[in-house]
Design a protein around this motif. Structure first.
Motif, PDB file in Angstrom:
ATOM      1  N   VAL A   3     -11.788   6.700   5.522  1.00 41.71           N
ATOM      2  CA  VAL A   3     -13.006   6.362   6.262  1.00 41.71           C
ATOM      3  C   VAL A   3     -13.846   7.626   6.333  1.00 41.71           C
ATOM      4  O   VAL A   3     -13.533   8.540   7.078  1.00 41.71           O
ATOM      5  CB  VAL A   3     -12.679   5.857   7.686  1.00 41.71           C
ATOM      6  CG1 VAL A   3     -13.951   5.555   8.451  1.00 41.71           C
ATOM      7  CG2 VAL A   3     -11.789   4.637   7.613  1.00 41.71           C
ATOM      8  N   THR A   5     -17.613   7.633   4.786  1.00 41.27           N
ATOM      9  CA  THR A   5     -19.058   7.456   4.627  1.00 41.27           C
ATOM     10  C   THR A   5     -19.677   7.194   5.990  1.00 41.27           C
ATOM     11  O   THR A   5     -19.007   6.682   6.902  1.00 41.27           O
ATOM     12  CB  THR A   5     -19.374   6.281   3.675  1.00 41.27           C
ATOM     13  OG1 THR A   5     -18.816   5.081   4.209  1.00 41.27           O
ATOM     14  CG2 THR A   5     -18.854   6.545   2.279  1.00 41.27           C
ATOM     15  N   ASP A   7     -21.674   4.930   7.139  1.00 39.80           N
ATOM     16  CA  ASP A   7     -21.591   3.544   7.618  1.00 39.80           C
ATOM     17  C   ASP A   7     -20.168   3.188   8.026  1.00 39.80           C
ATOM     18  O   ASP A   7     -19.955   2.508   9.033  1.00 39.80           O
ATOM     19  CB  ASP A   7     -22.130   2.561   6.574  1.00 39.80           C
ATOM     20  CG  ASP A   7     -21.380   2.603   5.258  1.00 39.80           C
ATOM     21  OD1 ASP A   7     -20.930   3.692   4.857  1.00 39.80           O
ATOM     22  OD2 ASP A   7     -21.260   1.541   4.620  1.00 39.80           O
ATOM     23  N   TYR A   8     -19.170   3.652   7.299  1.00 40.37           N
ATOM     24  CA  TYR A   8     -17.770   3.378   7.670  1.00 40.37           C
ATOM     25  C   TYR A   8     -17.434   4.023   9.008  1.00 40.37           C
ATOM     26  O   TYR A   8     -16.713   3.439   9.814  1.00 40.37           O
ATOM     27  CB  TYR A   8     -16.809   3.893   6.605  1.00 40.37           C
ATOM     28  CG  TYR A   8     -16.597   2.981   5.428  1.00 40.37           C
ATOM     29  CD1 TYR A   8     -17.541   2.024   5.060  1.00 40.37           C
ATOM     30  CD2 TYR A   8     -15.455   3.074   4.667  1.00 40.37           C
ATOM     31  CE1 TYR A   8     -17.335   1.197   3.973  1.00 40.37           C
ATOM     32  CE2 TYR A   8     -15.235   2.248   3.573  1.00 40.37           C
ATOM     33  CZ  TYR A   8     -16.185   1.318   3.235  1.00 40.37           C
ATOM     34  OH  TYR A   8     -15.971   0.500   2.160  1.00 40.37           O
ATOM     35  N   GLU A  11     -19.104   1.923  11.757  1.00 44.77           N
ATOM     36  CA  GLU A  11     -18.412   0.638  11.885  1.00 44.77           C
ATOM     37  C   GLU A  11     -17.021   0.825  12.492  1.00 44.77           C
ATOM     38  O   GLU A  11     -16.567  -0.013  13.285  1.00 44.77           O
ATOM     39  CB  GLU A  11     -18.320  -0.066  10.532  1.00 44.77           C
ATOM     40  CG  GLU A  11     -19.654  -0.470   9.941  1.00 44.77           C
ATOM     41  CD  GLU A  11     -20.437  -1.466  10.792  1.00 44.77           C
ATOM     42  OE1 GLU A  11     -19.825  -2.277  11.513  1.00 44.77           O
ATOM     43  OE2 GLU A  11     -21.685  -1.436  10.715  1.00 44.77           O
ATOM     44  N   ALA A  12     -16.330   1.885  12.144  1.00 43.17           N
ATOM     45  CA  ALA A  12     -15.010   2.147  12.711  1.00 43.17           C
ATOM     46  C   ALA A  12     -15.109   2.362  14.218  1.00 43.17           C
ATOM     47  O   ALA A  12     -14.319   1.799  14.989  1.00 43.17           O
ATOM     48  CB  ALA A  12     -14.380   3.366  12.037  1.00 43.17           C
ATOM     49  N   CYS A  20     -10.719   9.437  12.421  1.00 47.96           N
ATOM     50  CA  CYS A  20     -10.938   9.182  10.998  1.00 47.96           C
ATOM     51  C   CYS A  20     -10.661  10.465  10.232  1.00 47.96           C
ATOM     52  O   CYS A  20     -10.891  11.560  10.730  1.00 47.96           O
ATOM     53  CB  CYS A  20     -12.377   8.728  10.747  1.00 47.96           C
ATOM     54  SG  CYS A  20     -12.848   7.254  11.658  1.00 47.96           S
ATOM     55  N   CYS A  22     -10.938  11.904   6.049  1.00 48.20           N
ATOM     56  CA  CYS A  22     -11.282  11.572   4.679  1.00 48.20           C
ATOM     57  C   CYS A  22     -11.687  12.829   3.925  1.00 48.20           C
ATOM     58  O   CYS A  22     -12.239  13.765   4.510  1.00 48.20           O
ATOM     59  CB  CYS A  22     -12.424  10.562   4.656  1.00 48.20           C
ATOM     60  SG  CYS A  22     -12.762   9.917   3.010  1.00 48.20           S
TER      61      CYS A  22
END
Length: 126
Positions: A3, A5, A7-8, A11-12, A20, A22
């Motif tokens: 996770v 980006t 937007d991710y 949304e998360a 998160c 990444c």
């Protein structure tokens, strides 16, 4: 976790996820890509060859304060490690600032409005 980006991340958070992890900000930096307040840009592209502006006009990171898109493009195109490092610094700061802003919007009970505004500015469809 994958996770990474913008937007991710938003949304998360909307779904209650509060951690998160990444490699995205540094991975895309290695490919010459920067996350900006107006969407991703690929500094390798020829359009940035003579672009003396900073990566993101809304960013306060070290890279944006000290280097132009044209110079970063030159570094990336010539495989100078500094280019990747500068893009990594910028991308990490961009996502850190995004999460700071998300926390503020949660406190102000305004996260959904922020999401819609961010998506519009970033170039996502809502």
């Amino acid at each position: 976790m994958g996770v990474g980006t913008p937007d991710y991340l938003i949304e998360a958070v909307l779904r209650g996820i509060d951690m998160c992890d990444c490699v995205l900000p540094t991975r895309i930096a290695r490919n010459g890509t920067a996350l900006t307040s107006h969407g991703k840009i690929v500094v390798r592209n020829a359009t940035h060859e003579r672009d003396w502006g900073k990566l993101d006009d809304q960013c306060d990171c070290y890279t944006c304060k000290n280097y132009t898109r044209a110079y970063i493009r030159h570094l990336v195109k010539t495989n100078e490690i500094l280019g990747i490092r500068l893009l990594s610094i910028h991308n990490l700061r961009f996502l850190t600032k995004l999460m700071e802003r998300i926390r503020i919007e949660i406190e102000n009970d305004n996260l959904l409005n922020f999401k819609n505004e961010f998506y519009k500015q970033y170039g996502y469809e809502t």
